[in-house]
Design a protein around this motif. Structure first.
Motif, mmCIF file in Angstrom:
data_model
loop_
_atom_site.group_PDB
_atom_site.id
_atom_site.type_symbol
_atom_site.label_atom_id
_atom_site.label_comp_id
_atom_site.label_asym_id
_atom_site.label_seq_id
_atom_site.Cartn_x
_atom_site.Cartn_y
_atom_site.Cartn_z
ATOM 1 N N VAL A 180 -19.827 -23.628 -110.835
ATOM 2 C CA VAL A 180 -20.198 -25.035 -110.705
ATOM 3 C C VAL A 180 -18.907 -25.851 -110.611
ATOM 4 N N ALA A 181 -18.738 -26.552 -109.506
ATOM 5 C CA ALA A 181 -17.485 -27.273 -109.270
ATOM 6 C C ALA A 181 -17.238 -28.285 -110.378
ATOM 7 N N PRO A 182 -15.991 -28.368 -110.843
ATOM 8 C CA PRO A 182 -15.693 -29.311 -111.923
ATOM 9 C C PRO A 182 -15.744 -30.764 -111.443
ATOM 10 N N LYS A 183 -15.837 -31.650 -112.408
ATOM 11 C CA LYS A 183 -15.859 -33.071 -112.089
ATOM 12 C C LYS A 183 -14.789 -33.751 -112.935
ATOM 13 N N ASP A 184 -13.853 -34.397 -112.287
ATOM 14 C CA ASP A 184 -12.748 -35.074 -112.974
ATOM 15 C C ASP A 184 -12.050 -34.160 -113.992
ATOM 16 N N GLY A 185 -11.816 -32.903 -113.576
ATOM 17 C CA GLY A 185 -10.995 -32.008 -114.392
ATOM 18 C C GLY A 185 -11.716 -31.251 -115.476
ATOM 19 N N LYS A 186 -13.054 -31.365 -115.509
ATOM 20 C CA LYS A 186 -13.788 -30.626 -116.550
ATOM 21 C C LYS A 186 -15.190 -30.306 -116.057
ATOM 22 N N ALA A 187 -15.932 -29.579 -116.874
ATOM 23 C CA ALA A 187 -17.255 -29.127 -116.447
ATOM 24 C C ALA A 187 -18.141 -30.308 -116.041
ATOM 25 N N ASP A 188 -18.872 -30.114 -114.959
ATOM 26 C CA ASP A 188 -19.810 -31.131 -114.492
ATOM 27 C C ASP A 188 -21.138 -30.912 -115.225
ATOM 28 N N LYS A 189 -21.323 -31.678 -116.292
ATOM 29 C CA LYS A 189 -22.476 -31.434 -117.177
ATOM 30 C C LYS A 189 -23.805 -31.660 -116.474
ATOM 31 N N GLU A 190 -23.869 -32.701 -115.615
ATOM 32 C CA GLU A 190 -25.136 -32.974 -114.908
ATOM 33 C C GLU A 190 -25.472 -31.845 -113.945
ATOM 34 N N ALA A 191 -24.450 -31.406 -113.186
ATOM 35 C CA ALA A 191 -24.696 -30.346 -112.208
ATOM 36 C C ALA A 191 -25.129 -29.059 -112.907
ATOM 37 N N ILE A 192 -24.529 -28.807 -114.058
ATOM 38 C CA ILE A 192 -24.901 -27.591 -114.802
ATOM 39 C C ILE A 192 -26.345 -27.716 -115.303
ATOM 40 N N ALA A 193 -26.660 -28.853 -115.892
ATOM 41 C CA ALA A 193 -28.021 -29.057 -116.411
ATOM 42 C C ALA A 193 -29.044 -28.891 -115.294
ATOM 43 N N ALA A 194 -28.698 -29.381 -114.102
ATOM 44 C CA ALA A 194 -29.636 -29.311 -112.982
ATOM 45 C C ALA A 194 -29.857 -27.867 -112.532
ATOM 46 N N GLN A 195 -28.890 -27.002 -112.749
ATOM 47 C CA GLN A 195 -29.024 -25.618 -112.284
ATOM 48 C C GLN A 195 -29.538 -24.666 -113.351
ATOM 49 N N THR A 218 -3.680 -36.725 -112.462
ATOM 50 C CA THR A 218 -4.618 -36.149 -111.513
ATOM 51 C C THR A 218 -6.050 -36.521 -111.863
ATOM 52 N N PHE A 219 -6.347 -36.549 -113.151
ATOM 53 C CA PHE A 219 -7.708 -36.833 -113.612
ATOM 54 C C PHE A 219 -7.701 -38.019 -114.557
ATOM 55 N N SER A 220 -8.870 -38.665 -114.661
ATOM 56 C CA SER A 220 -8.959 -39.767 -115.623
ATOM 57 C C SER A 220 -9.574 -39.314 -116.944
ATOM 58 N N SER A 221 -10.066 -38.080 -117.012
ATOM 59 C CA SER A 221 -10.647 -37.579 -118.263
ATOM 60 C C SER A 221 -9.587 -37.499 -119.348
ATOM 61 N N PRO A 222 -10.000 -37.736 -120.600
ATOM 62 C CA PRO A 222 -9.022 -37.629 -121.694
ATOM 63 C C PRO A 222 -8.572 -36.191 -121.912
ATOM 64 N N ALA A 258 -2.788 -32.728 -116.087
ATOM 65 C CA ALA A 258 -2.277 -32.502 -114.737
ATOM 66 C C ALA A 258 -1.760 -33.818 -114.175
ATOM 67 N N ILE A 259 -0.647 -33.728 -113.445
ATOM 68 C CA ILE A 259 -0.145 -34.915 -112.741
ATOM 69 C C ILE A 259 0.020 -34.580 -111.258
ATOM 70 N N ASP A 260 -0.213 -35.558 -110.417
ATOM 71 C CA ASP A 260 0.016 -35.396 -108.981
ATOM 72 C C ASP A 260 1.412 -35.892 -108.645
ATOM 73 N N LEU A 261 2.156 -35.043 -107.962
ATOM 74 C CA LEU A 261 3.505 -35.407 -107.534
ATOM 75 C C LEU A 261 3.450 -35.794 -106.057
ATOM 76 N N PRO A 262 4.448 -36.514 -105.610
ATOM 77 C CA PRO A 262 4.468 -36.848 -104.175
ATOM 78 C C PRO A 262 4.905 -35.669 -103.299
ATOM 79 N N LYS A 263 5.184 -34.547 -103.873
ATOM 80 C CA LYS A 263 5.676 -33.371 -103.145
ATOM 81 C C LYS A 263 4.992 -32.127 -103.704
ATOM 82 N N PRO A 264 5.070 -31.001 -102.996
ATOM 83 C CA PRO A 264 4.512 -29.758 -103.550
ATOM 84 C C PRO A 264 5.121 -29.418 -104.914
ATOM 85 N N ALA A 265 4.285 -29.167 -105.871
ATOM 86 C CA ALA A 265 4.751 -28.958 -107.248
ATOM 87 C C ALA A 265 5.570 -27.682 -107.402
#
Lengths: 450, 484
Positions: free
Chosen positions: A184-199, A376-380, A386-393
């Motif tokens: 199940v694809a993650p959402k904002d860096g962590k488990a997608d609880k709604e998508a999991i519940a739906a499946q 990279t994510f807004s989750s606490p 994770a941080i996004d760099l302007p170049k390949p990490a």
């Protein structure tokens, strides 16, 4: 006396013993092996002295860079380890004994094992712990196999934010078990609880989650555990034991099986091992759990003692019907973790966890103040983000390694599409100066021409 | 002894962890925090040190006692190995350095030890390649049979789903094969303790994936038909698996590869003395012939022409994937590497020879006192006897004899295993024990045999000199007190 092999026999002993056996040479003892299949010599160098061995290994150790300032995590962390952990755990009485099959002369191992189980239950908030499995990855597989034994289902919902190497191990171990893993694809860096519940439905054996996620994001999975229960499925949570001194526990969330690697409890990074897989669960599922379990009992005089128990689950009794093939586990590592928990104690472990998280908050602020760098994510997060760099990490990391900093894990190595993302971990060992230096060197590296 | 939790006092502190001095708050929201602090021990550093030191003293160990536990190879564990496995140059290395660009340059020494250990084990086992990934013996077995499964699948022969396992095998063999998706067919032993060849021929067919052979087997005998067994299984299209738990019996004298095996696992904590740690961590090297190399676990350490070490994904897309996240129990492997360096070609061969001599010496000296079911054959690294004579005469069984040994300062041999020997006592002295120690053990065994006749009640009461008396295992399973 032999020059090799720690063999004590002198030539007199040797002849007496050969005579007692009724053979004229040691070679004769190998007569059961057809002669044409035997060899006379191995093509290996001659033995060397203890001093030379030590010198050679010291030289090999020096070929490694062991003084990198470590911001790498990904499930394995550079935490503080009190000196007393190794000082006690390295005692020969702990290191040179076998599995405690004779409990009357193994109470040291057994009681420590019982205290380990107690500590892991207290930390995870769960009811029952085994005495360890190999590592976190094999623990995840064992939890999945255990779930199959509980409900007979072969489909698993897997959080895409779990450790990618553990994810690979899960596939490798279960390759011939006819299991289906639905990611199940993650959402904002962590488990997608709604998508999991739906499946979640009555075909799902278990949902496999990780907290904090591989990306360091934290959440509360109480509802997911409840949704799994309603679907007749189990919930499995991969945890980071040190974080549980601070974070909501799997027990508080109503999770069925908590697993993970307890490297963070007193074990060195050691280039991958030995580490310490753990498994905790509820009392009602205890008999489905793999691995050794220590239980309290008494002798004929009523003295308290400890034994390996519920052994009817294990391979040496059940053979192919066992809950697992596991035999040797990571006992000495569990002893180290037990001593670590005692030395750090209630307050110390909490402080180490809190300090790691505070350092992470500071580092995140500091690093995202660099132009072009953002979270990279807004989750606490807890102690990793994770941080996004302007170049390949990867390229940036390579540069930082050259100046003595292991800046983190370039996520593109494991997650295609995340080539610019860097996973940075903090522990209580990192200082303000080290974090500031990371920020300064990262900023400089980003400014350099490639 | 009290539990550490019973020694706790509120607010007592042990070691104080470091503080960086940052003043900001954590980012963890309130709903993600635990309700109350974990109720961990609250003791001083000295309390903890004394508690665990005193606990350790309740153990028998190789360092303190003769430990002839059959099938476990409880040899002396050289202290230099412990020392080098703790060098900061190894322990401080983060394992992800092996998998990220630029990382391997910082861990060349570690990669070299892995590569060199694998090379040495290739020579010792007669195999083409070795992986150090498996965590322990059983994990190595699992890896080995998964490689066999991968081989058949890749050769369009997925119908080969049956694994043949002699009844003298370790319990882990059937359990590992089961986890790898195989059905198990047990092959009986013949009167000599060897594989029953007729039963084997009858079991062979085009659904057979392979045969797992423990050699020497669990009654301590080497099956002289090994060449024929390998031929039969190979002709039927199966592969041969060598359970190397007992490699100490043959190393330097014969090699699984030469004997005809396709895959072998080794228990580094037994044969290569790493040590056992009261139940791990072990290390379970797996060696394979050319035919199985493509399926080995990833990652692999390779050596370039100019002597650099690299970490590559396995040879092809056929790899079975990760068995361990990185290179298995690396710091355990270091001890095995140091051990092999110190022994060298001659020492490895001699260690085996002396282990076999010691086992045969014990057998020779004990065979008038205890019944040896395979008395006429030379045993290998261990000998198996039974308490049947004592049981018939005076009702004293193997468990009683084991407990009597504990009172005399010896760890008991392995008891009630192998299952094919009634009331089995499986004795493995190893090569590092002196003749005086062996003679002392023989005298104690003879004395115990006498007591079984003169005072059988005393045998049932044993042990009486150990830190605790015989423990009620039934109560433990019934009460299920598994934590404090």
């Amino acid at each position: 006396m032999s020059n090799y092999g720690f063999v004590p026999h002198g030539s007199e002993d040797l002849s007496e013993m050969l005579a007692a056996v009724g053979v004229s040479s040691v070679e004769e003892l190998y007569s059961a092996i057809p002669e044409k299949l035997r060899i006379s010599k191995l093509d290996l160098p001659a033995g060397i002295s203890e001093y030379e061995v030590s010198k050679k290994l010291h030289a090999l150790a020096k070929k490694n860079t062991s003084d990198l300032v470590c911001f790498m995590g990904g499930g394995f962390y550079d935490h503080f380890i009190p000196a007393a952990v190794d000082a006690i755990a390295s005692r020969g009485e702990f290191t040179t004994c076998y599995t405690p099959y004779q409990p009357e002369v193994a109470q040291g191992t057994l009681q420590t094992m019982f205290e380990f189980q107690s500590g892991m239950c207290r930390l995870t908030g769960m009811e029952v712990s085994n005495a360890s499995v190999y590592d976190g990855g094999s623990a995840v597989f064992e939890a999945a196999a255990m779930s199959f034994r509980v409900n007979g289902r072969r489909r698993f919902l897997v959080d895409g934010a779990m450790n990618p190497i553990y994810r690979n191990m899960l596939e490798s171990y279960a390759a011939n078990m006819n299991f289906e893993f639905v990611e199940v694809a993650p959402k904002d860096g962590k488990a997608d609880k709604e998508a999991i519940a739906a499946q979640l439905d009555d075909t799902v054996s278990a949902v496999i989650l990780q907290n904090p996620s591989f990306f360091g994001c934290v959440d509360d999975y109480t509802e997911t555990a409840e949704a799994a229960r309603k679907a007749g499925a189990l919930s499995i949570l991969i945890c980071y034991p040190l974080s549980l001194a601070y974070l909501k526990t799997p027990g508080e969330m109503g999770i069925d099986i908590a697993v993970g690697d307890a490297q963070s409890l007193g074990l060195p990074l050691g280039f991958g091992g030995p580490y310490l897989g753990f498994m905790t669960t509820s009392k009602k599922l205890a008999r489905k759990m793999p691995g050794r379990i220590c239980g309290e009992t008494h002798d004929k005089n009523g003295n308290r003692g400890f034994v390996l128990t519920l052994q009817a689950r294990e391979q040496h009794i059940r053979r192919e019907k066992a809950t697992s093939n596991i035999c040797s586990n990571q006992n000495l590592c569990a002893i180290m973790a037990t001593i670590h928990l005692a030395l750090m104690g209630k307050e110390g472990l909490y402080e180490a966890a809190e300090e790691s998280a505070k350092n992470a908050a500071y580092a995140l602020k500091k690093l995202t103040a660099i132009p072009g760098v953002k979270a990279t994510f807004s989750s606490p997060s807890f102690n990793e983000f994770a941080i996004d760099l302007p170049k390949p990490a990867s390229k940036v990391c390579e540069k930082l390694l050259k100046v003595g900093i292991a800046a983190g894990i370039p996520l593109g190595e494991f997650f295609p599409g995340m080539e610019n993302a860097l996973l940075v971990a903090l522990t209580e060992k990192r200082t303000i100066e080290e974090i500031d230096a990371l920020a300064a060197k990262l900023e400089a590296a980003l400014k350099e021409e490639d | 002894m009290k539990l550490i939790y019973e020694e706790s006092l509120p607010k007592r502190r042990g070691v104080i962890p470091p503080k960086s001095g940052v003043t900001c708050e954590t980012l963890v929201p309130a709903n993600c925090r635990r309700g109350e602090k974990a109720p961990l021990p609250e003791v001083s550093e000295l309390d903890a040190v004394r508690h665990y030191t005193n606990l350790s003293r309740l153990n028998y160990s190789v360092d303190t006692n003769f430990y002839p536990l059959g099938s476990c190879t409880m040899k002396y564990n050289p202290k230099v190995n412990e020392q080098i496995s703790r060098l900061e140059g190894f322990t401080a290395l983060h394992p992800y350095l092996s998998l990220v660009p630029g990382g391997p340059e910082n861990v060349q020494g570690a990669l070299e030890t892995i590569y060199e250990t694998e090379q040495k084990l290739c020579e010792i086992t007669g195999m083409k390649a070795v992986t150090m990934q498996p965590f322990a013996g059983a994990n190595g077995e699992f890896t080995g049979v998964m490689l066999i499964a991968a081989y058949h699948k890749d050769h369009g022969d997925a119908k080969r789903r049956r694994m043949l396992i002699p009844d003298s095998a370790h319990g882990t063999n059937p359990a590992s094969a089961m986890m790898a998706g195989f059905e198990i067919t047990a092959i009986p032993s013949d009167g000599k303790g060897w594989v029953d060849l007729e039963a084997l021929k009858a079991a062979l067919g085009d659904d057979v994936a392979g045969l797992m052979l423990t050699a020497p087997n669990t009654v301590g005998l080497f099956d002289s038909n090994v060449g024929e067994i390998c031929d039969l299984v190979h002709k039927a299209g199966g592969l041969m698996y060598y359970d190397g738990a007992n490699l100490n019996a043959i190393m330097g004298h014969a090699r699984p590869g030469d004997l005809g095996f396709d895959v072998v696992h080794l228990n580094m904590h037994k044969t290569f003395s790493t040590p056992h740690g009261g139940g791990g961590p072990g290390a379970g090297a797996v060696g394979v012939k050319e035919n199985l190399v493509p399926y080995l676990p990833t990652p692999r350490v390779t050596k370039t022409a100019d002597g650099k070490f690299e970490v590559g994904k396995a040879d092809s897309t056929k790899s079975m994937g990760h068995i361990a996240p990185f290179f298995g129990n690396f710091c355990v492997m270091l001890k095995a590497y140091a051990y092999m360096l110190q022994l060298g070609a001659e020492g490895i061969r001699e260690a085996s020879g002396m282990a076999v001599l010691n086992a045969n010496y014990l057998k020779a000296r004990l065979q008038d006192t205890f019944k040896f079911p395979f008395q006429d054959q030379i045993c290998m690294h261990e000998c198996v006897c039974t308490s049947e004579w004592q049981l018939e005469k005076s009702g004293v069984n193997t468990l009683d004899i084991a407990k009597m040994l504990l009172d005399r300062g010896y760890h008991a041999p392995t008891v009630y295993f192998p299952l094919i020997v009634h009331e089995a006592i499986m004795i493995e002295p190893t090569e590092t024990e002196s003749k005086e120690v062996l003679d002392g053990f023989v005298e104690s065994m003879k004395e115990i045999a006498k007591i079984t006749e003169t005072d059988p009640e005393a045998c049932h009461r044993a042990p009486e000199k150990t830190p605790i008396g015989r423990l009620d295992e039934v109560a433990a399973a019934k009460n299920m007190i598994l934590k404090a």
